[in-house]
Scaffold this active site. Structure first.
Site, PDB file in Angstrom:
ATOM      1  N   LYS A  83       0.859  -1.193   0.000  1.00 29.78           N
ATOM      2  CA  LYS A  83       0.000   0.000   0.000  1.00 29.78           C
ATOM      3  C   LYS A  83       0.891   1.237   0.000  1.00 29.78           C
ATOM      4  O   LYS A  83       1.771   1.390   0.861  1.00 29.78           O
ATOM      5  CB  LYS A  83      -0.891  -0.033   1.243  1.00 29.78           C
TER       6      LYS A  83
HETATM    7  O1  G3P Z   1      -7.937   1.748   5.151  1.00 31.43           O
HETATM    8  C1  G3P Z   1      -8.190   2.976   4.621  1.00 31.43           C
HETATM    9  C2  G3P Z   1      -9.575   3.549   4.912  1.00 31.43           C
HETATM   10  O2  G3P Z   1     -10.554   2.595   4.742  1.00 31.43           O
HETATM   11  C3  G3P Z   1      -9.670   4.335   6.197  1.00 31.43           C
HETATM   12  O3  G3P Z   1     -10.971   4.609   6.573  1.00 31.43           O
HETATM   13  O4  G3P Z   1     -12.591   5.326   8.297  1.00 31.43           O
HETATM   14  O5  G3P Z   1     -10.154   5.856   8.603  1.00 31.43           O
HETATM   15  O6  G3P Z   1     -11.493   7.039   6.888  1.00 31.43           O
HETATM   16  P1  G3P Z   1     -11.318   5.782   7.645  1.00 31.43           P
END
Ligand code: G3P
Length: 214
Positions: A83
């Site tokens: 990633k």
């Molecule tokens: O893994 C990346 C993403 O899904 C993060 O989500 O909820 O931290 O904006 P969030």
């Protein structure tokens, strides 16, 4: 549409995996921190547990540093996807890793044009963050059909992996837009299966069944 789980919590991954519909896992540094465990232990355990792709994120911000970290991360399993942040150095690293046949997930994508750049760099997955766009007053989901159309227009094979999902409507909209993958937090995973009319209907069936003579 494939279902990934967006967590580094082993118990959550096991429970989602037990449903038989889990296709992969995504993590990020914040999720690793939340797990409260050493990165090496968590990464190895997740890669062993799940057959599908497991995204592990680099923390270097320069291309050479990212490539060095990618080589270390790849040792956790054959299913590791590297990633990379959607910054110029991340795109360079994506191109280099793609040339080496390494799978990549370009993350922190907030616009269709950023997604186009990642596809041109050969990304295996692009991760648009819909929830974080909603948080700043934009309709995050609007960019998903736009990215889908751009990729289809030019035949890019980069998979659209909808991230930062906050609720079941995001999952529905991702599927309607033709996203390849949704990466879903465990809390939303649990919400997806439940419907009050299912529970009510089942309770009624079981009640009536007790009154049926064999
Ligand atoms: O893994 C990346 C993403 O899904 C993060 O989500 O909820 O931290 O904006 P969030």
């Amino acid at each position: 549409m494939k279902f990934f789980i967006d967590t580094a919590d082993i118990a959550e991954i096991k429970e989602a995996h037990a449903l038989g519909i889990l296709d992969g896992v995504t993590t990020n540094p914040s999720l690793i921190k939340k797990s409260g465990r050493p990165f090496k232990d968590v990464a190895k355990e997740i890669c062993d547990l799940v057959d599908g792709p497991v995204s592990l994120e680099v923390t270097a911000v320069d291309c050479e540093g990212m490539l060095k970290e990618a080589a270390e991360l790849a040792q956790y399993g054959d299913n590791v996807v590297i990633k990379l942040p959607l910054i110029p150095e991340g795109l360079k690293a994506c191109k280099r890793l793609t040339e080496q046949g390494v799978k990549t997930n370009v993350t922190l994508c907030f616009s269709p044009v950023q997604a186009l750049l990642a596809a041109k760099a050969g990304a295996s997955y692009i991760s648009p963050f819909v929830g974080r766009l909603d948080d700043i007053g934009q309709n995050g989901m609007e960019i998903i059909p736009q990215i889908r159309q751009i990729y289809d227009n030019y035949g890019f094979e980069t998979e659209v992996l909808v991230a930062s999902i906050r609720n079941p409507i995001h999952v529905l909209d991702a599927a309607l837009a033709g996203a390849d993958v949704s990466t879903i937090p465990f809390s939303v995973f649990k919400q997806l299966v439940h419907h009050p009319l299912t529970d009510k209907g089942l309770a009624q069936f079981l009640k009536d069944w007790k009154e049926v003579k064999a």
